[in-house]
Design an enzyme around this catalytic site. Structure first.
Site, mmCIF file in Angstrom:
data_model
loop_
_atom_site.group_PDB
_atom_site.id
_atom_site.type_symbol
_atom_site.label_atom_id
_atom_site.label_comp_id
_atom_site.label_asym_id
_atom_site.label_seq_id
_atom_site.Cartn_x
_atom_site.Cartn_y
_atom_site.Cartn_z
ATOM 1 C CB CYS A 188 11.438 43.626 4.518
ATOM 2 S SG CYS A 188 13.208 43.718 4.812
ATOM 3 C CB CYS A 210 13.729 42.347 2.055
ATOM 4 S SG CYS A 210 13.934 41.588 3.665
#
Length: 226
Positions: free
Chosen positions: A157, A154
């Site tokens: 993230c 991600c």
């Protein structure tokens, strides 16, 4: 449910230092059928690997935090405590007894429990990841908790990660940061209704006070954590 100590139960248990020692098979019957509080006094790492179902996690080695969280237990309900083999639970049981709780120390701890083939929750099984009981216990394991759901693939993230690390470093004395890999905990995400990552939650004294899907700033986190 009103708690009643039976005569048979008294004969099966041994009184030591103001708290009651109880065999694991008897404890299993009680925690399954009575309104009790089950407390795991081991470390965060130990608890995350395996624990008894519906147990509350209060780390005995973190004395200040233990005192704060233990004070929130209900003195109207009996408390059952356990650790790895019995050393820490014996000390915790004595402490809680002195505070006015009715305490039962499960003999032999989780080692004897496992040796007796009694049921355990394994929180690190890759098929399901951490379960909801373990997750809820972790959110109550410190007065202030920041939970970060993420994944290695991600991009947002990865962008958020340095901010999380910085806040963890700056507030190390009064904040616990819990990072949960979304890929390894798909069942938990489904139960919590999380449909996107990164996902952040702040818990104060076990109560969720803030949530955020997607990116946020260091300034925002600091403000919300005050």
């Amino acid at each position: 449910m009103k708690y009643i100590i039976t005569i048979a139960g008294l004969f099966c248990s041994l009184m030591t230092f103001g708290q009651t020692k109880i065999a694991n098979t008897e404890a299993l019957q009680k925690i399954n059928n009575e309104d009790v509080q089950l407390v795991d006094v081991r470390t965060d790492e130990e608890y995350s690997k395996k624990h008894l179902k519906n147990s509350i996690h209060i780390n005995w080695n973190d004395k200040e935090n233990f005192d704060a969280l233990a004070s929130k237990l209900d003195k109207k309900k009996p408390v059952y405590v356990y650790c790895l083999s019995g050393g820490r639970s014996n000390k915790a049981a004595q402490y809680l007894s002195e505070k006015g709780f009715e305490v039962f120390d499960i003999e032999g701890g989780i080692m004897k429990w496992e040796a007796s083939n009694l049921p355990l929750v394994s929180a690190n099984e890759k098929t399901t990841g951490i379960n909801l009981d373990a997750y809820e216990s972790l959110t109550k394991s410190h007065p202030k908790v920041l939970v970060n759901f993420y994944a290695e693939w991600c991009a947002p993230c990865k962008e958020l990660a340095p901010i999380i690390d910085k806040i963890a470093q700056k507030q190390a004395d009064n904040l616990k940061v819990i990072k949960i890999d979304a890929d390894e905990n798909k069942d938990l995400l489904k139960q919590l209704g999380i449909s996107g990552i990164p996902q952040l939650y702040i818990f104060k004294d076990g109560q969720k006070t803030w949530s955020k899907s997607g990116l946020t700033t260091l300034k925002t986190l600091e403000k919300k954590l005050k």
